[in-house]
Enzyme design. Structure first.
Site, mmCIF file in Angstrom:
data_model
loop_
_atom_site.group_PDB
_atom_site.id
_atom_site.type_symbol
_atom_site.label_atom_id
_atom_site.label_comp_id
_atom_site.label_asym_id
_atom_site.label_seq_id
_atom_site.Cartn_x
_atom_site.Cartn_y
_atom_site.Cartn_z
ATOM 1 N N CYS A 6 0.816 -1.222 0.000
ATOM 2 C CA CYS A 6 0.000 0.000 0.000
ATOM 3 C C CYS A 6 0.846 1.267 0.000
ATOM 4 O O CYS A 6 0.588 2.194 -0.770
ATOM 5 C CB CYS A 6 -0.974 -0.005 1.169
ATOM 6 S SG CYS A 6 -0.206 0.080 2.805
ATOM 7 N N HIS B 200 -2.534 0.776 6.732
ATOM 8 C CA HIS B 200 -2.935 0.786 5.331
ATOM 9 C C HIS B 200 -3.194 2.212 4.898
ATOM 10 O O HIS B 200 -3.629 3.043 5.695
ATOM 11 C CB HIS B 200 -4.196 -0.066 5.142
ATOM 12 C CG HIS B 200 -4.549 -0.277 3.701
ATOM 13 N ND1 HIS B 200 -3.692 -0.895 2.822
ATOM 14 C CD2 HIS B 200 -5.656 0.061 2.996
ATOM 15 C CE1 HIS B 200 -4.267 -0.933 1.617
ATOM 16 N NE2 HIS B 200 -5.450 -0.361 1.697
ATOM 17 N N HIS C 236 -6.030 1.903 -4.085
ATOM 18 C CA HIS C 236 -5.068 1.353 -3.126
ATOM 19 C C HIS C 236 -4.690 -0.049 -3.596
ATOM 20 O O HIS C 236 -5.208 -0.541 -4.599
ATOM 21 C CB HIS C 236 -5.681 1.303 -1.724
ATOM 22 C CG HIS C 236 -6.873 0.392 -1.606
ATOM 23 N ND1 HIS C 236 -7.028 -0.502 -0.575
ATOM 24 C CD2 HIS C 236 -7.979 0.219 -2.386
ATOM 25 C CE1 HIS C 236 -8.159 -1.171 -0.705
ATOM 26 N NE2 HIS C 236 -8.762 -0.746 -1.793
#
Length: 134
Positions: free
Chosen positions: A38, A94, A106
Site C-alpha cells: 500500500c 494501510h 489502493h
C-alpha cells in the site's frame, strides 16, 4: 507545496495505470519487483509529482494536514487501521489515495491495485483519518 486541480486529475490517472499490479507486503521497488504494497504504491505515485513520501504508511501519516471527510479532496491520503497488526490499532497499517466520488485507489491482496468504496463496506469501518499532503 500544493499542486493544481489539473495535476490532481493527472495524479489519479497515473495511479489508475497500475490497476491490477500485484500486491506484495513489504514489496521492494516497483522498478525491480513490478509489485507494490500500500505505501510503496502511494510513494511511487506521489514521487512522479515531486512529493516525497516515507516508505511506511505509519510514517506517511505524519505529513501534511489532517482533513475531515467533508473536506476530503482528490489526491488526499486516507489511512486505515489493520486490526491486530500493531500494538495499537490507532497506528495506520494501510493507506490509499482518494479519487473522488466516494472512492479510493489502493493495493491490498487480490487483485492488487484496485478501486474501493470509502463510505460503505469493509474499508468504511476501519478509517483512521485523512491527510492532505498536496
Amino acid at each position: 507545496q500544493s499542486i493544481s486541480e489539473a495535476d490532481k486529475k493527472e495524479l489519479i490517472s497515473f495511479a489508475k495505470n497500475f490497476l491490477g499490479v500485484p500486491y506484495d507486503f513489504g514489496a521492494g521497488s516497483y522498478e525491480e519487483t513490478k509489485k507494490f504494497d500500500c505505501s510503496s504504491f502511494t510513494r511511487h505515485v506521489f514521487k512522479k509529482f515531486g512529493v516525497s513520501l516515507p516508505r511506511l504508511a505509519k510514517d506517511q501519516d505524519n505529513l501534511g494536514t489532517r482533513v475531515s471527510r467533508d473536506e476530503l479532496d482528490v489526491g488526499d491520503l486516507i489511512f486505515f487501521t489493520v486490526p491486530g497488526r500493531f500494538e495499537s490499532d490507532a497506528i495506520p497499517g494501510h493507506v490509499g489515495i482518494y479519487i473522488g466520488d466516494g472512492k479510493f485507489i489502493h493495493t491490498w491482496g487480490e487483485p492488487g491495485v484496485q478501486i474501493s468504496d470509502l463510505d460503505s463496506g469493509y474499508w468504511s469501518n476501519v478509517i483512521l483519518h485523512m491527510q492532505r499532503v498536496l
